[in-house]
Design an enzyme around this catalytic site. Sequence first.
Site, PDB file in Angstrom:
ATOM      1  N   GLU A   1       0.820  -1.204   0.000  1.00 11.64           N
ATOM      2  CA  GLU A   1       0.000   0.000   0.000  1.00 11.64           C
ATOM      3  C   GLU A   1       0.862   1.267   0.000  1.00 11.64           C
ATOM      4  O   GLU A   1       1.474   1.601   1.013  1.00 11.64           O
ATOM      5  CB  GLU A   1      -0.932   0.031   1.208  1.00 11.64           C
TER       6      GLU A   1
ATOM      7  N   GLU B   1     -12.215   1.940   3.647  1.00 14.09           N
ATOM      8  CA  GLU B   1     -11.302   2.359   4.698  1.00 14.09           C
ATOM      9  C   GLU B   1     -11.412   3.869   4.918  1.00 14.09           C
ATOM     10  O   GLU B   1     -10.512   4.637   4.590  1.00 14.09           O
ATOM     11  CB  GLU B   1      -9.856   1.962   4.377  1.00 14.09           C
TER      12      GLU B   1
END
Length: 307
Positions: free
Chosen positions: A185, A282
């Site tokens: 990420e 998220e």
Amino acid sequence: MKRRSFIQKSALTTGAISIGSSLSYANTFSNNKNAYNYNLKYAPHLGMFKHHAGDNPIDQLNFMADEGFTAFEDNEMRKRPIEIQKKMAATMYKRGLEMGVFVAHEIYWTAPNLASGDEDKRNEFLNYIKDSIDVAKRVNAKWMTVVPGHADLKLRVGYQTANVVETLKQASALLEPHGIVMVLEPLNFRNHPGLFLTDSPQAFEICKAVNSPSCKILFDIYHQQIQEGNIIPNMESSWDEIAYIQIGDNPGRNEPTTGEINYRNVFKWIHNKGFNGILGMEHGNSREGKEGERAVINAYQKVDDFI
């Protein structure tokens, strides 16, 4: 904003989760026949709907399923007691919720680890990966999040990249036999200054160098909108290495429709690419209480209406 602080404020802490409840959501409102049929696999997290479903994680999972969601992600799953992991996994299986990512290791936010090439830090990371394989099997997870940590300012970027690639090659060798994928990420410079991995081209380069089906990209649209913008062209350029996507509007890191990103068009593009993976929600809720939770659901139904 510290990473995932919006989730930590709303979600249940690892030690505070209780499986039992005197009157569970599942016993009163389960199996909604009018659940919305989403075109993509959007994945809420614990705490996102706690005002509707209560603090019990099983009740929250049931609420998500009843609202039509078909996936779930939990950054903190690795740290939860094994008994709770098993009960959550059983509920997800029963309700048709696909497990998304959890964070595979402790992230170094202020000091270098993978970029440094330090053997002790490399071995520490690989041990986390080994432990996370057991978690992934327990909760039927295919993906786990990896963040290479802080940059090593004493090394040129090329050496740092070589160190990260070598560690990820060794981690991939552990993951490949189990069909598990670590997703790297990139994080934006504003919320997380000083981290090694920030850009989608950088993540793409690393995944190509590792050359493993167990090392792919987690493309977080919120982070990349801040870091580089040009969302759809950048996703197109790195598409064959993207295995997982996360969502959050900017500014604010809340649900779609609250910021500047045209999520309806982005989701339409992702759907047209034939993406069958998970899109993790998220982000926080822009409003408090049940009203705010319903606003999140309404926002996803609005931007999912692209066919």
